[in-house]
Structure formats: C-alpha cells, structure tokens
Design a protein around this motif. Structure first.
Motif, PDB file in Angstrom:
ATOM      1  N   HIS A 139     -54.507  47.404  53.676  1.00 32.26           N
ATOM      2  CA  HIS A 139     -53.360  48.022  54.343  1.00 32.26           C
ATOM      3  C   HIS A 139     -52.187  47.048  54.358  1.00 32.26           C
ATOM      4  O   HIS A 139     -52.356  45.857  54.646  1.00 32.26           O
ATOM      5  N   GLY A 140     -51.009  47.552  54.040  1.00 31.34           N
ATOM      6  CA  GLY A 140     -49.814  46.722  54.043  1.00 31.34           C
ATOM      7  C   GLY A 140     -49.708  45.765  52.879  1.00 31.34           C
ATOM      8  O   GLY A 140     -48.801  44.921  52.855  1.00 31.34           O
ATOM      9  N   SER A 141     -50.585  45.874  51.903  1.00 33.92           N
ATOM     10  CA  SER A 141     -50.583  44.925  50.785  1.00 33.92           C
ATOM     11  C   SER A 141     -49.435  45.207  49.820  1.00 33.92           C
ATOM     12  O   SER A 141     -48.894  46.318  49.751  1.00 33.92           O
ATOM     13  N   ILE A 142     -49.078  44.183  49.063  1.00 33.10           N
ATOM     14  CA  ILE A 142     -47.935  44.227  48.147  1.00 33.10           C
ATOM     15  C   ILE A 142     -48.416  44.072  46.704  1.00 33.10           C
ATOM     16  O   ILE A 142     -49.165  43.150  46.382  1.00 33.10           O
ATOM     17  N   THR A 143     -47.982  44.998  45.862  1.00 33.57           N
ATOM     18  CA  THR A 143     -48.240  44.918  44.424  1.00 33.57           C
ATOM     19  C   THR A 143     -46.896  44.911  43.705  1.00 33.57           C
ATOM     20  O   THR A 143     -46.003  45.687  44.044  1.00 33.57           O
ATOM     21  N   TRP A 144     -46.766  44.038  42.701  1.00 32.85           N
ATOM     22  CA  TRP A 144     -45.475  43.855  42.037  1.00 32.85           C
ATOM     23  C   TRP A 144     -45.664  43.994  40.527  1.00 32.85           C
ATOM     24  O   TRP A 144     -46.408  43.249  39.909  1.00 32.85           O
TER      25      TRP A 144
END
Length: 280
Positions: free
Chosen positions: A237-242
């Motif tokens: 939850h709330g993770s960032i993928t770029w």
C-alpha cells in the motif's frame, strides 16, 4: 538542484531493484509455453513476441500525435510515469475507504514524492474512493491544487488478464471478470503509455494513483513482458513504481513497488481483517 534531488531519490528508491531483477530473471527462465497465460490459440500467438524477449519497436506509433515519427521526425523528451498504489483500506456500508493507517501511508507517499522535487504535469486517479482519497492526501503534500487531479474511469481495480498462476476463484468467475475488466484496463495502458511526440520539448512527469492489479498489469505491458505473470508481483500500500518511456520507444523500470520510505510497522499489502478494522 532539481536534478540533484531527482538522482538522490532514484538511489534511495533502489530497494525495488532487487525485486525487479528477480522478477525479470524469473520470466527469462521460463519456457515459452509457460508464458501463454492460457490455452486459447489466439492469445498464445499474441504472446509469442513477448516470450521471445524481442522488443517491439513500433508499439505506440499508431497514436495520432506520433504519426510524424513514422515519417522520420524524432522526439528528444522523456515521459516519466509514476504509479502509486492507494493506502490500506477497509470496506464499509458506504464503500471502500482508507483506514487511519492508510491515510498515514498516503501522507508518507506524498512526502516522498515531494522530496523527489518533480514538476508534475498531470495527476490522474482511479474513480474508486480509496484511490481518490489517497490522491487527495498526496496532492496536499505536494502543495498542488486538488483541481489538478483528473479522475479516470479506465483505472478502477479489476482482473486485467488471465493469470498464471491463477487465483483461487473458479475458471468461470475468472473468465467473466477478465471479459468485464480486461479491455478497460488495456485501454488505460494505451491511454497513458506512449513516447513523447516531436512537439514535446521537455521531459514530463505523470502521476497515476490506482490499484495493485491494474498497476502490475501496466508494468508488464510497458516492459513487454508476459501480462499473464501479473499475479507474481506484489505491491505494498502506498508504494511507488517509476517507469520511463524514452524517445526511442524503449521503456525502463526505475523503481518497482518502493515503500522503503515507510516505517516497517506501517507497511501492508492486504486489507486488514474485519476485527482489526473495527478496532482501528
């Protein structure tokens, strides 16, 4: 200053690189027959280029704004697409909404994005309440006008593709879910993933706040990896993928599901049990 902060952020987010490496090595080690994600002959044919590892160079040139590139014009700008999963949520009689922990997770994600010091050109969120609530908290942390956020009906959670391994639901249920959700989620990929046009002079940054299934599918589609493998990835939850789309059309994954900026005690990836949700 912005460039320095950007690369410091990339370095700090590199904890996702191990997961990325292991996932890609897993795909490389599988036999092509295992990558079909089903038994339909048409689907197997569609996945043959993915299973071979060959990059499809003209995957996005059917877009009207990119027609000039087919005639030889080139772009010089990069398109950065940052995907954020919503915070922890629970189901209520009024719909699915963030828990107290989910709101804290969204705040920490917003703070992390602010530290990256990027100029967000667009912010898009799923129309589901938990994604909208997460996006609004992030916008506050970024000091952006809430009116900047666009709500997209293509991004709600769903079953993007017949998975391998499949979930525990019945085959009929999975098939119906895929027929209902798959075309919509594929349309989301086509809407947001493409290289910059020749007219774009500067790098752009798009922030999308959405859901685990959708984000996992978008990652694999963008990297031209077998979409049937989306259940093999996990996003907190709330993770960032770029992801970055280069002028050449190549796509690179800079960060996969990073949540290392959160305290370990606040990291979750499943909905809380009803008893835990009631106590919070």
């Amino acid at each position: 200053m912005r460039s320095s902060a950007l690369w410091r952020s990339v370095g700090a987010m590199s904890c996702g690189s191990l997961a990325t490496y292991l996932a890609i090595r897993l795909f490389d080690s599988l036999e092509p027959s295992m990558l079909s994600g089903g038994t339909r002959e048409g689907k197997e044919r569609a996945l043959e280029p993915l299973a071979s590892g060959a990059w499809l160079h003209h995957w996005d040139l059917d877009k009207p704004q990119l027609q000039k590139m087919a005639n030889g014009e080139k772009s010089s700008a990069l398109r950065h697409i940052v995907l954020v999963r919503h915070g922890e949520y629970t189901r209520t009689p009024n719909g699915s909404h963030l828990t107290e922990l989910g709101r804290r997770q969204a705040e920490r994600t917003g703070q992390r994005l602010r530290e990256m010091d990027l100029a967000w050109e667009h912010v898009v969120a799923s129309t589901m309440p938990r994604a909208e609530e997460t996006a609004m908290i992030i916008l506050k942390q970024l000091h952006l006008d809430p009116l900047k956020m666009k709500r997209c009906t293509l991004l709600p959670e769903g079953t993007p593709y017949p998975a391998d391994p499949p979930s525990k639901r019945s085959d009929r249920s999975l098939d119906l879910a895929y027929k209902r959700d798959g075309p919509r989620i594929e349309a989301a990929f086509r809407r947001y993933f493409f290289r910059a046009s020749p007219e774009q002079e500067h790098d752009s940054y798009l922030l999308i706040v959405g859901h685990s299934n959708v984000i996992r599918y978008l990652i694999l589609r963008a990297l031209q990896l077998p979409p049937a493998a989306w259940t093999r990835l996990n996003l907190n939850h709330g993770s960032i993928t770029w992801l970055t789309v280069w002028p050449s059309g190549y796509v690179t994954l800079r960060c996969l599901g990073d949540s290392g900026f959160m305290p370990v005690t606040e990291i979750t990836h499943r909905r809380p049990s009803p008893a835990k949700a009631d106590s919070s």
